[in-house]
Design an enzyme around this catalytic site. Sequence first.
Site, PDB file in Angstrom:
ATOM      1  N   LYS A 121     -12.225  -4.525  -2.288  1.00 59.59           N
ATOM      2  CA  LYS A 121     -13.097  -3.522  -1.673  1.00 59.59           C
ATOM      3  C   LYS A 121     -12.321  -2.321  -1.169  1.00 59.59           C
ATOM      4  O   LYS A 121     -12.825  -1.202  -1.185  1.00 59.59           O
ATOM      5  CB  LYS A 121     -13.921  -4.150  -0.532  1.00 59.59           C
ATOM      6  CG  LYS A 121     -15.063  -5.012  -1.042  1.00 59.59           C
ATOM      7  CD  LYS A 121     -16.220  -5.076  -0.071  1.00 59.59           C
ATOM      8  CE  LYS A 121     -17.378  -5.844  -0.661  1.00 59.59           C
ATOM      9  NZ  LYS A 121     -18.404  -6.205   0.309  1.00 59.59           N
ATOM     10  N   LYS A 203     -17.586 -10.607 -12.449  1.00 55.16           N
ATOM     11  CA  LYS A 203     -18.661 -11.295 -11.728  1.00 55.16           C
ATOM     12  C   LYS A 203     -19.937 -10.445 -11.716  1.00 55.16           C
ATOM     13  O   LYS A 203     -19.858  -9.229 -11.580  1.00 55.16           O
ATOM     14  CB  LYS A 203     -18.157 -11.511 -10.291  1.00 55.16           C
ATOM     15  CG  LYS A 203     -19.068 -12.283  -9.382  1.00 55.16           C
ATOM     16  CD  LYS A 203     -18.534 -12.281  -7.950  1.00 55.16           C
ATOM     17  CE  LYS A 203     -18.912 -11.011  -7.222  1.00 55.16           C
ATOM     18  NZ  LYS A 203     -18.686 -11.032  -5.780  1.00 55.16           N
ATOM     19  N   LYS A 206     -24.489  -7.078  -7.293  1.00 51.46           N
ATOM     20  CA  LYS A 206     -25.565  -6.116  -7.038  1.00 51.46           C
ATOM     21  C   LYS A 206     -25.044  -4.683  -6.950  1.00 51.46           C
ATOM     22  O   LYS A 206     -25.805  -3.737  -7.086  1.00 51.46           O
ATOM     23  CB  LYS A 206     -26.405  -6.419  -5.793  1.00 51.46           C
ATOM     24  CG  LYS A 206     -25.901  -7.369  -4.733  1.00 51.46           C
ATOM     25  CD  LYS A 206     -26.913  -7.457  -3.581  1.00 51.46           C
ATOM     26  CE  LYS A 206     -26.878  -8.754  -2.785  1.00 51.46           C
ATOM     27  NZ  LYS A 206     -25.686  -9.014  -1.988  1.00 51.46           N
TER      28      LYS A 206
HETATM   29  P1  TYM Z   1     -22.878 -12.022  -0.756  1.00 47.12           P
HETATM   30  O1  TYM Z   1     -23.998 -11.305  -0.089  1.00 47.12           O
HETATM   31  O2  TYM Z   1     -21.904 -11.223  -1.560  1.00 47.12           O
HETATM   32  O3  TYM Z   1     -23.451 -13.158  -1.704  1.00 47.12           O
HETATM   33  C1  TYM Z   1     -24.354 -14.152  -1.246  1.00 47.12           C
HETATM   34  C2  TYM Z   1     -24.084 -15.461  -1.958  1.00 47.12           C
HETATM   35  O4  TYM Z   1     -24.225 -15.306  -3.368  1.00 47.12           O
HETATM   36  C3  TYM Z   1     -23.054 -15.808  -4.021  1.00 47.12           C
HETATM   37  N1  TYM Z   1     -22.809 -14.996  -5.223  1.00 47.12           N
HETATM   38  C4  TYM Z   1     -22.664 -15.498  -6.449  1.00 47.12           C
HETATM   39  N2  TYM Z   1     -22.689 -16.763  -6.910  1.00 47.12           N
HETATM   40  C5  TYM Z   1     -22.516 -16.939  -8.236  1.00 47.12           C
HETATM   41  N3  TYM Z   1     -22.308 -15.922  -9.107  1.00 47.12           N
HETATM   42  C6  TYM Z   1     -22.266 -14.643  -8.693  1.00 47.12           C
HETATM   43  N4  TYM Z   1     -22.089 -13.655  -9.568  1.00 47.12           N
HETATM   44  C7  TYM Z   1     -22.453 -14.388  -7.303  1.00 47.12           C
HETATM   45  N5  TYM Z   1     -22.480 -13.252  -6.554  1.00 47.12           N
HETATM   46  C8  TYM Z   1     -22.699 -13.655  -5.286  1.00 47.12           C
HETATM   47  C9  TYM Z   1     -21.944 -15.649  -2.992  1.00 47.12           C
HETATM   48  O5  TYM Z   1     -20.868 -16.511  -3.267  1.00 47.12           O
HETATM   49  C10 TYM Z   1     -22.666 -15.973  -1.716  1.00 47.12           C
HETATM   50  O6  TYM Z   1     -22.695 -17.365  -1.506  1.00 47.12           O
HETATM   51  N6  TYM Z   1     -19.638 -12.762   2.984  1.00 47.12           N
HETATM   52  C11 TYM Z   1     -20.845 -13.277   2.365  1.00 47.12           C
HETATM   53  C12 TYM Z   1     -22.038 -13.362   3.309  1.00 47.12           C
HETATM   54  C13 TYM Z   1     -21.759 -14.123   4.551  1.00 47.12           C
HETATM   55  C14 TYM Z   1     -21.674 -15.539   4.656  1.00 47.12           C
HETATM   56  C15 TYM Z   1     -21.398 -15.789   6.024  1.00 47.12           C
HETATM   57  C16 TYM Z   1     -21.818 -16.584   3.746  1.00 47.12           C
HETATM   58  C17 TYM Z   1     -21.527 -13.587   5.775  1.00 47.12           C
HETATM   59  N7  TYM Z   1     -21.309 -14.587   6.681  1.00 47.12           N
HETATM   60  C18 TYM Z   1     -21.271 -17.087   6.494  1.00 47.12           C
HETATM   61  C19 TYM Z   1     -21.658 -17.899   4.226  1.00 47.12           C
HETATM   62  C20 TYM Z   1     -21.388 -18.135   5.598  1.00 47.12           C
HETATM   63  C21 TYM Z   1     -21.236 -12.346   1.228  1.00 47.12           C
HETATM   64  O7  TYM Z   1     -20.909 -11.188   1.246  1.00 47.12           O
HETATM   65  O8  TYM Z   1     -22.088 -12.910   0.310  1.00 47.12           O
END
Ligand code: TYM
Length: 338
Positions: A121, A203, A206
């Site tokens: 990032k 990957k 969004k």
């Molecule tokens: P975020 O918003 O990027 O994604 C949410 C969840 O979706 C999963 N994910 C994917 N899984 C499979 N293939 C993909 N292409 C893919 N893209 C996203 C992510 O692994 C995630 O599980 N930092 C985290 C949000 C967060 C969080 C937390 C999660 C903040 N605090 C505490 C767990 C516990 C994030 O940015 O996820």
Amino acid sequence: METTATKPERKKVILSGIQPTGVFTLGNYIGAIRNWKALQEEYLCEYFIADLHAITVRQDPAKLRRQTLEAYALLLACGIDPEKSLAFIQSHVHTHAELAWVLECYTQFGELSRMTQFKDKSAKHADNVNAGLFSYPALMAADILLYKPDFVPVGADQKQHLEITRDIAIRFNNLYGNVFRIPDAYIPKTGARVMSLADPTKKMSKSDENVNGFISILDKPETIVKKFKRAVTDSEMEVAYREGKDGINNLMTIYSVITDKSFEEIEQEFSGKGYGDFKTAVGEAVAEHLRPIRENFDRLMQDKGYLEQCYKTGAERALQISSRTLEKVYKKVGFLAN
Ligand code: TYM
């Protein structure tokens, strides 16, 4: 007669979050939310929209507000039941930011520097490499540790953040006793890393500038089918799960998760058929699977009063649970009780 009262077994706790930085993708759904829904039957589940995390990248305030409400509605539309599970918005529960500060003081510069998400990032947003982007994992650790979960269901890209959460928690416990439960990541065997349809070595995300790379779970059925038809594959003709066939492997993974068919069954189904038939079948299956989610979402967005009632109740309950942990932490580190 003597009776031995057995303590009722504690129900295991699940916690996870998702950022409101755009409509959820098929990757978010397959890697995370689909499992969140399934886990509700057996566990005490707590899910939230991670809006505090979203501002580590510059956001338009009105857009962030709208996307946060939409993300919350999407969570419910995907089957998270606010009667069964806790569903809340992170910034509504002030304990997250408070514990994050404490944990930042127990997290090392060196370990944060090694986070691949920070490296990615900061390269992508070179004009805004802010302290929040750097200390992001400490906030994520706070999100998790406040609720003492047993498991954190996430996609593979969050594994490193789970590892640092465990490291921080163990370090803190070594200093102050048994304050935090050490959580385990819950990463699905199939679908933990759904890849871009336009570049299957990347990957699905969004924030991809190429809209053909990702499926948004609110895309119309015809858009979904069209995007799958355009999916990048290879120059062979065989639908088979094999090293080097990134595009086909990705489509097979998606199709397997959505239809519950094994890779062998899929290989048989499309043996002797071309990629065109396969891509259409995947597109149609995904479009059909996502149809009720889109309908639920449209219905929920018509009833903002209901959404508000759900997220307020969720935040109240989340505050009660998380305050207990925060109070304990404040006491342990030596803050004078007020
Ligand atoms: P975020 O918003 O990027 O994604 C949410 C969840 O979706 C999963 N994910 C994917 N899984 C499979 N293939 C993909 N292409 C893919 N893209 C996203 C992510 O692994 C995630 O599980 N930092 C985290 C949000 C967060 C969080 C937390 C999660 C903040 N605090 C505490 C767990 C516990 C994030 O940015 O996820």
